[in-house]
Design a protein around this motif. Structure first.
Motif, PDB file in Angstrom:
ATOM      1  N   UNK A 151      -5.094  74.411  29.603  1.00 42.87           N
ATOM      2  CA  UNK A 151      -3.774  74.876  29.999  1.00 42.87           C
ATOM      3  C   UNK A 151      -3.519  74.523  31.437  1.00 42.87           C
ATOM      4  N   UNK A 152      -2.416  75.007  31.964  1.00 39.07           N
ATOM      5  CA  UNK A 152      -2.071  74.687  33.338  1.00 39.07           C
ATOM      6  C   UNK A 152      -1.262  73.416  33.394  1.00 39.07           C
ATOM      7  N   UNK A 153      -0.668  73.189  34.536  1.00 39.35           N
ATOM      8  CA  UNK A 153       0.240  72.055  34.664  1.00 39.35           C
ATOM      9  C   UNK A 153      -0.525  70.734  34.571  1.00 39.35           C
ATOM     10  N   UNK A 154      -1.867  70.804  34.718  1.00 44.09           N
ATOM     11  CA  UNK A 154      -2.682  69.597  34.577  1.00 44.09           C
ATOM     12  C   UNK A 154      -2.551  68.994  33.175  1.00 44.09           C
ATOM     13  N   UNK A 155      -2.216  69.832  32.195  1.00 47.99           N
ATOM     14  CA  UNK A 155      -2.058  69.316  30.829  1.00 47.99           C
ATOM     15  C   UNK A 155      -0.957  68.272  30.747  1.00 47.99           C
ATOM     16  N   UNK A 156      -0.059  68.273  31.747  1.00 45.77           N
ATOM     17  CA  UNK A 156       1.060  67.335  31.714  1.00 45.77           C
ATOM     18  C   UNK A 156       0.817  66.135  32.618  1.00 45.77           C
ATOM     19  N   UNK A 157      -0.401  66.007  33.141  1.00 41.22           N
ATOM     20  CA  UNK A 157      -0.660  64.912  34.064  1.00 41.22           C
ATOM     21  C   UNK A 157      -1.819  64.032  33.613  1.00 41.22           C
ATOM     22  N   UNK A 158      -2.219  64.145  32.349  1.00 39.79           N
ATOM     23  CA  UNK A 158      -3.288  63.281  31.837  1.00 39.79           C
ATOM     24  C   UNK A 158      -2.661  62.192  30.954  1.00 39.79           C
ATOM     25  N   UNK A 159      -3.425  61.142  30.632  1.00 40.73           N
ATOM     26  CA  UNK A 159      -2.827  60.020  29.886  1.00 40.73           C
ATOM     27  C   UNK A 159      -2.187  60.417  28.555  1.00 40.73           C
ATOM     28  N   UNK A 160      -2.733  61.451  27.907  1.00 47.42           N
ATOM     29  CA  UNK A 160      -2.210  61.808  26.587  1.00 47.42           C
ATOM     30  C   UNK A 160      -1.062  62.809  26.661  1.00 47.42           C
ATOM     31  N   UNK A 161      -0.595  63.140  27.874  1.00 50.13           N
ATOM     32  CA  UNK A 161       0.419  64.190  28.015  1.00 50.13           C
ATOM     33  C   UNK A 161       1.719  63.867  27.303  1.00 50.13           C
ATOM     34  N   UNK A 162       2.033  62.577  27.172  1.00 45.94           N
ATOM     35  CA  UNK A 162       3.275  62.206  26.498  1.00 45.94           C
ATOM     36  C   UNK A 162       3.329  62.736  25.075  1.00 45.94           C
ATOM     37  N   UNK A 163       2.166  62.776  24.414  1.00 47.34           N
ATOM     38  CA  UNK A 163       2.143  63.288  23.047  1.00 47.34           C
ATOM     39  C   UNK A 163       2.444  64.777  23.014  1.00 47.34           C
ATOM     40  N   UNK A 164       2.081  65.469  24.094  1.00 46.94           N
ATOM     41  CA  UNK A 164       2.378  66.896  24.209  1.00 46.94           C
ATOM     42  C   UNK A 164       3.883  67.105  24.422  1.00 46.94           C
ATOM     43  N   UNK A 165       4.442  66.337  25.340  1.00 45.90           N
ATOM     44  CA  UNK A 165       5.875  66.443  25.625  1.00 45.90           C
ATOM     45  C   UNK A 165       6.674  66.044  24.379  1.00 45.90           C
ATOM     46  N   UNK A 166       6.149  65.065  23.636  1.00 41.78           N
ATOM     47  CA  UNK A 166       6.821  64.604  22.418  1.00 41.78           C
ATOM     48  C   UNK A 166       6.939  65.661  21.331  1.00 41.78           C
ATOM     49  N   UNK A 167       6.144  66.729  21.432  1.00 44.33           N
ATOM     50  CA  UNK A 167       6.227  67.809  20.448  1.00 44.33           C
ATOM     51  C   UNK A 167       7.645  68.349  20.347  1.00 44.33           C
ATOM     52  N   UNK A 168       8.354  68.385  21.483  1.00 45.08           N
ATOM     53  CA  UNK A 168       9.711  68.922  21.484  1.00 45.08           C
ATOM     54  C   UNK A 168      10.592  68.071  20.570  1.00 45.08           C
ATOM     55  N   UNK A 169      10.486  66.747  20.743  1.00 47.90           N
ATOM     56  CA  UNK A 169      11.279  65.833  19.919  1.00 47.90           C
ATOM     57  C   UNK A 169      10.843  65.912  18.455  1.00 47.90           C
ATOM     58  N   UNK A 170       9.540  66.093  18.234  1.00 46.22           N
ATOM     59  CA  UNK A 170       9.013  66.277  16.871  1.00 46.22           C
ATOM     60  C   UNK A 170       9.743  67.395  16.153  1.00 46.22           C
ATOM     61  N   UNK A 171       9.766  68.565  16.793  1.00 45.37           N
ATOM     62  CA  UNK A 171      10.382  69.738  16.173  1.00 45.37           C
ATOM     63  C   UNK A 171      11.866  69.483  15.944  1.00 45.37           C
ATOM     64  N   UNK A 172      12.506  68.837  16.929  1.00 46.77           N
ATOM     65  CA  UNK A 172      13.941  68.562  16.844  1.00 46.77           C
ATOM     66  C   UNK A 172      14.240  67.647  15.656  1.00 46.77           C
ATOM     67  N   UNK A 173      13.500  66.550  15.552  1.00 49.62           N
ATOM     68  CA  UNK A 173      13.749  65.569  14.492  1.00 49.62           C
ATOM     69  C   UNK A 173      13.441  66.164  13.117  1.00 49.62           C
ATOM     70  N   UNK A 174      12.277  66.822  13.000  1.00 47.13           N
ATOM     71  CA  UNK A 174      11.923  67.432  11.716  1.00 47.13           C
ATOM     72  C   UNK A 174      12.985  68.445  11.309  1.00 47.13           C
ATOM     73  N   UNK A 175      13.424  69.263  12.264  1.00 42.12           N
ATOM     74  CA  UNK A 175      14.420  70.286  11.973  1.00 42.12           C
ATOM     75  C   UNK A 175      15.751  69.689  11.550  1.00 42.12           C
ATOM     76  N   UNK A 176      16.169  68.626  12.221  1.00 44.26           N
ATOM     77  CA  UNK A 176      17.453  67.994  11.887  1.00 44.26           C
ATOM     78  C   UNK A 176      17.435  67.469  10.459  1.00 44.26           C
ATOM     79  N   UNK A 177      16.327  66.822  10.077  1.00 38.86           N
ATOM     80  CA  UNK A 177      16.259  66.252   8.733  1.00 38.86           C
ATOM     81  C   UNK A 177      16.264  67.361   7.681  1.00 38.86           C
ATOM     82  N   UNK A 178      15.483  68.420   7.930  1.00 36.35           N
ATOM     83  CA  UNK A 178      15.434  69.514   6.955  1.00 36.35           C
ATOM     84  C   UNK A 178      16.805  70.167   6.807  1.00 36.35           C
ATOM     85  N   UNK A 179      17.533  70.324   7.917  1.00 31.39           N
ATOM     86  CA  UNK A 179      18.819  71.020   7.822  1.00 31.39           C
ATOM     87  C   UNK A 179      19.887  70.162   7.163  1.00 31.39           C
ATOM     88  N   UNK A 180      19.691  68.834   7.130  1.00 34.86           N
ATOM     89  CA  UNK A 180      20.648  67.956   6.447  1.00 34.86           C
ATOM     90  C   UNK A 180      20.448  67.947   4.938  1.00 34.86           C
TER      91      UNK A 180
END
Lengths: 200, 191
Positions: free
Chosen positions: B83-112
């Motif tokens: 945990x901690x802000x260091x989680x957003x400063x390692x090479x794999x952090x983009x996959x963590x940030x991408x979780x937001x888009x994951x939920x958004x995209x999955x949710x949009x498709x399900x609601x359609x």
């Protein structure tokens, strides 16, 4: 369980307001990403390590940071050396060391409550767009409370699955866990509505 | 569950908060054994997919943002007690940030979808995974200074992630069947 990594202290780093430290950290991250000179990156790494000495971080915390860092750096170094060559591998690893140790230094010297209030203050200009920064503390508190409740639910559900001999089935664990999670959400929603939360 | 048509904002708030906690518990709880495998696998990154496909785009993404916010302010909620802000400063952090888009995209498709069944959920969660890679791979590319190499390195996650997409879809399908008014709620309401 959820205390985090914060370590109390009275060093200049501990006393610097959380908001400033956060801004400095963001600035440092940006610089580290742009820099391509191993010399400068090495200098930044050394400065961050000096920061640990300045803040008198306990050997225990230092060891914990070093362990996380060691595994990641070793893995990334080997991989990038193999794929991109030695120079690129050194550059990537210096970036990781600088960014990760600086971010951990922030987490170790800053109380969670102070970060929350700094973010609340920082988001205040967004109020005209309907953001409610003053709700942040409530959200954090409610979520942590829910983590405690859900951990208990998860343990019970897992026991129940084990009793039915289904401890290896993801479905037998996840489905009851999720349904009880959503039920807990509805209870919490009713409690919040009764308090008038969310209607304003 | 008494007013499926017009849930109060408090219900929205509660679901967002509780799902953020759900993602956290997926990380705190030791891994799950999948199929005949003897090594527990980390299931936390199925959390954002479940958030999107069960709560819908808006609340699902909000719960992921809330979860990542808690990680950023220093709580050790990522699997393995990280945990901690260091989680957003390692090479794999983009996959963590991408979780937001994951939920958004999955949710949009399900609601359609007119009817939320396994095929729709598989599609939604696979798209959610791709969305995560769309953030994670360029981030890694910037970090190591080579986009093709970043894409190549990310291939090792594909088999494990594919298993998680299938598992999340199966789970979400059963949950949707158990609580049918879930899929009636998102997107259709006004105000």
């Amino acid at each position: 369980m959820l205390g985090g990594w914060y370590e109390p202290g009275s060093s200049p780093l501990h006393r610097t307001p959380a908001g400033w430290k956060l801004l400095a950290l963001l600035g440092l991250a940006a610089v580290v990403f742009v820099l391509r000179s191993p010399g400068w990156l090495g200098g930044i790494c050394a400065a961050v390590v000096l920061g640990y000495a300045l803040a008198r971080i306990s050997p225990r915390s230092c060891l914990r940071v070093a362990r996380t860092l060691g595994v990641l750096v070793a893995f990334m170094f080997a991989l990038q050396w193999w794929l991109l060559g030695l120079d690129a591998a050194v550059l990537v690893c210096l970036r990781i060391v600088a960014a990760l140790t600086a971010a951990n230094l922030f987490t170790i010297t800053t109380r969670v409550d102070d970060v929350v209030s700094a973010v609340e203050r920082g988001l205040r200009p967004l109020r005209r767009f309907g953001v409610r920064p003053d709700r942040l503390g409530l959200l954090v508190g409610l979520t942590l409370q829910s983590v405690t409740v859900l951990s208990k639910i998860a343990a019970e559900v897992r026991e129940a699955a084990k009793a039915r001999g289904a401890q290896r089935s993801v479905i037998a664990f996840a489905v009851p866990f999720l349904i009880r999670t959503l039920r807990h959400a509805d209870e919490l929603g009713e409690a919040l509505a009764a308090r008038g939360e969310g209607d304003r | 569950m008494s007013e499926p048509r017009s849930p109060l904002p408090a219900v929205d708030l509660a679901r967002t908060v509780v799902f953020a906690a759900f993602i956290a518990v997926l990380g705190i709880f030791p891994g799950i054994y999948v199929g005949g495998s003897s090594v527990p696998i980390v299931i936390q990154n199925a959390g954002p997919l479940l958030a999107g496909s069960i709560l819908g785009a808006r609340r699902g993404a909000a719960s992921v943002v809330l979860f990542l916010g808690l990680v950023a302010i220093g709580l050790p909620l990522l699997s393995g007690g990280r945990g901690g802000i260091a989680s957003f400063s390692v090479p794999s952090s983009g996959f963590l940030i991408g979780w937001v888009l994951s939920a958004l995209v999955a949710g949009l498709i399900v609601s359609r979808a007119r009817r939320v069944g396994l095929p729709v959920l598989l599609l939604a969660n696979a798209a959610g995974l791709v969305a995560d890679y769309l953030i994670g791979i360029p981030f890694l590319g910037v970090y190591i200074g080579d986009l093709p190499a970043a894409a190549l390195q990310s291939l090792i996650f594909v088999p494990g992630d594919a298993v998680k997409v299938v598992a999340a879809s199966l789970i979400a399908a059963v949950v949707h069947r158990a609580l049918p008014d879930l899929s009636a709620r998102p997107a259709t309401r006004t105000g």
